[in-house]
Design an enzyme around this catalytic site. Sequence first.
Site, PDB file in Angstrom:
ATOM      1  N   TYR A 112       0.851  -1.193   0.000  1.00  0.00           N
ATOM      2  CA  TYR A 112       0.000   0.000   0.000  1.00  0.00           C
ATOM      3  C   TYR A 112       0.880   1.234   0.000  1.00  0.00           C
ATOM      4  O   TYR A 112       1.861   1.309   0.765  1.00  0.00           O
ATOM      5  CB  TYR A 112      -0.905   0.010   1.239  1.00  0.00           C
ATOM      6  CG  TYR A 112      -1.829   1.215   1.319  1.00  0.00           C
ATOM      7  CD1 TYR A 112      -2.874   1.369   0.416  1.00  0.00           C
ATOM      8  CD2 TYR A 112      -1.657   2.185   2.303  1.00  0.00           C
ATOM      9  CE1 TYR A 112      -3.721   2.463   0.486  1.00  0.00           C
ATOM     10  CE2 TYR A 112      -2.506   3.279   2.389  1.00  0.00           C
ATOM     11  CZ  TYR A 112      -3.534   3.418   1.476  1.00  0.00           C
ATOM     12  OH  TYR A 112      -4.379   4.498   1.552  1.00  0.00           O
TER      13      TYR A 112
ATOM     14  N   ASP B  92       9.245   3.150   0.226  1.00  0.00           N
ATOM     15  CA  ASP B  92       8.144   3.784   0.936  1.00  0.00           C
ATOM     16  C   ASP B  92       8.306   3.442   2.413  1.00  0.00           C
ATOM     17  O   ASP B  92       7.933   2.364   2.865  1.00  0.00           O
ATOM     18  CB  ASP B  92       6.801   3.298   0.388  1.00  0.00           C
ATOM     19  CG  ASP B  92       5.623   3.966   1.090  1.00  0.00           C
ATOM     20  OD1 ASP B  92       5.857   4.660   2.105  1.00  0.00           O
ATOM     21  OD2 ASP B  92       4.480   3.786   0.635  1.00  0.00           O
TER      22      ASP B  92
ATOM     23  N   LYS C  41       3.468   9.160   8.904  1.00  0.00           N
ATOM     24  CA  LYS C  41       3.266   8.570  10.229  1.00  0.00           C
ATOM     25  C   LYS C  41       4.265   9.111  11.277  1.00  0.00           C
ATOM     26  O   LYS C  41       4.088  10.220  11.744  1.00  0.00           O
ATOM     27  CB  LYS C  41       3.256   7.047  10.118  1.00  0.00           C
ATOM     28  CG  LYS C  41       2.113   6.608   9.173  1.00  0.00           C
ATOM     29  CD  LYS C  41       1.767   5.140   9.163  1.00  0.00           C
ATOM     30  CE  LYS C  41       0.465   4.932   8.393  1.00  0.00           C
ATOM     31  NZ  LYS C  41       0.577   4.259   7.123  1.00  0.00           N
TER      32      LYS C  41
HETATM   33  C1  LIG Z   1      -0.051   4.692   5.731  1.00  0.00           C
HETATM   34  C2  LIG Z   1       0.775   4.465   4.513  1.00  0.00           C
HETATM   35  C3  LIG Z   1       0.742   5.343   3.409  1.00  0.00           C
HETATM   36  C4  LIG Z   1      -0.264   6.466   3.310  1.00  0.00           C
HETATM   37  O1  LIG Z   1      -0.057   7.436   4.276  1.00  0.00           O
HETATM   38  P1  LIG Z   1      -1.304   8.401   4.664  1.00  0.00           P
HETATM   39  O2  LIG Z   1      -0.692   9.368   5.623  1.00  0.00           O
HETATM   40  O3  LIG Z   1      -2.348   7.525   5.236  1.00  0.00           O
HETATM   41  O4  LIG Z   1      -1.725   9.065   3.402  1.00  0.00           O
HETATM   42  C5  LIG Z   1       1.633   5.146   2.389  1.00  0.00           C
HETATM   43  N1  LIG Z   1       2.513   4.130   2.424  1.00  0.00           N
HETATM   44  C6  LIG Z   1       2.574   3.272   3.444  1.00  0.00           C
HETATM   45  C7  LIG Z   1       3.602   2.191   3.444  1.00  0.00           C
HETATM   46  C8  LIG Z   1       1.691   3.387   4.520  1.00  0.00           C
HETATM   47  O5  LIG Z   1       1.715   2.505   5.512  1.00  0.00           O
END
Ligand SMILES: *Cc1c(COP(=O)(O)O)cnc(C)c1O
Length: 425
Positions: free
Chosen positions: A141, A236, A264
């Site tokens: 994701y 990511d 985060k």
């Molecule tokens: C949570 C998450 C996102 C998206 O971040 P948001 O602040 O919710 O837009 C992207 N990549 C990873 C790996 C994530 O866990």
Amino acid sequence: MTKSETLFTAAQQVLPGGVNSPVRACRAVGTYPRFLQAGKGSRVTDVDGHDYIDLICSWGPLILGHAHPAVEEAVVEAAKNGLSFGAPTEIEVEMAQLVCRMSGMEMVRMVNSGTEAVMSALRLARGATGRSKIIKFAGCYHGHSDSMLVKAGSGALTGGAPDSAGVPQEMAADTLTATYNDAASVRTLLEANHGQVAAVIVEPVAANMGVVPPQPGFLEALRGLCDAFGALLIFDEVITGFRLAAGGAQSYYGVRADLVTYGKIIGGGMPVGAYAGSRKLMEQVAPLGPVYQAGTLSGNPVAMAAGLTQLRILDQNPDVYTKLERLGQRLQTGLEDAFLSARIPARVNRVGSVLTVFFTGKPVTGYDQARSCDLQRFARWYRGLLDHGIYAAPSQFEAMFLSAAHTAEEIDQIIAAAREIAKTL
Ligand SMILES: *Cc1c(COP(=O)(O)O)cnc(C)c1O
């Protein structure tokens, strides 16, 4: 009716599904969401006065726990000087310097969420390489931007099919989907799309199909393939950044990426994201270069105050990571033992302080295995945890997050609860 149920009923009239982000609706686990009203350290309290050990920690940001005194004070102090200027502020410079030092990158741009960080990093990768295709992994994701809402198509060589209504097929066609922990699937796509792939984007530890660690050599192989085919490697690190180690997955696994995205933890509980890379790449971003990206609230001083304070604590206290590893190991071993004693087939995947329970007898090394687990049993497990005062992610395709505020005693309480719940699964 509990107050949470009453609120949920009202919420459903005015918010789609009663929530502002879908997983919170708890639909996968057959219950209603608990409405929370306070958090302190490792605990949260709901509107009905129930107290829980929190294993979500806002989905990762709160690595020091809720309402950490230093973070709280920094936010209150910053707010007294005004909430937003839309102009450069001193704290942005301090934040950027620290993020660059911790990540080993040369330049960084602040945004407001992980989604935005990824979306912008992809645009930069495309702008810098002059190529348009992106390789991602099924089950990883990367936020909800159009081109990332694509999972595996059936033909490995064809463009992906969108995962969501509203994403045009043409947009999804430039997103190619590979298999996590299978470098050969990436090579196949790179060869079939020679000279067209701008970037390979990966969660260095997959944590959005449940936690699936990279197998030894997988990240190294991605690095080698990207170099060989002239594509950029994007880590990511929205979850792994500042969590696996102060330097994130890059330092934990000793593999360097060309671009890194954060979210985060970087905001300490406030809405912050960031993308970082070499000077050469980042100078392609406006106003220096042709890749446009902007944000009215980007680098917001109150958000920077929360993020910077939390990052400083992490930077100066490497023992936080030792503690998180110790707690994580204790919880993993205890849970494995609880399921084994009850003869429940289960796997506990873990890297450091993120872990997921999969109800299956087989190792979970990728998306296909994660999808084949017993989700009904997971739902019963989730409801059992709630009944025992433990607040965990309401989906198997998520992680449990530990914070430095958790104690060994709390881990033991969770294990004791797991022993009871296992008997009912
Ligand atoms: C949570 C998450 C996102 C998206 O971040 P948001 O602040 O919710 O837009 C992207 N990549 C990873 C790996 C994530 O866990």
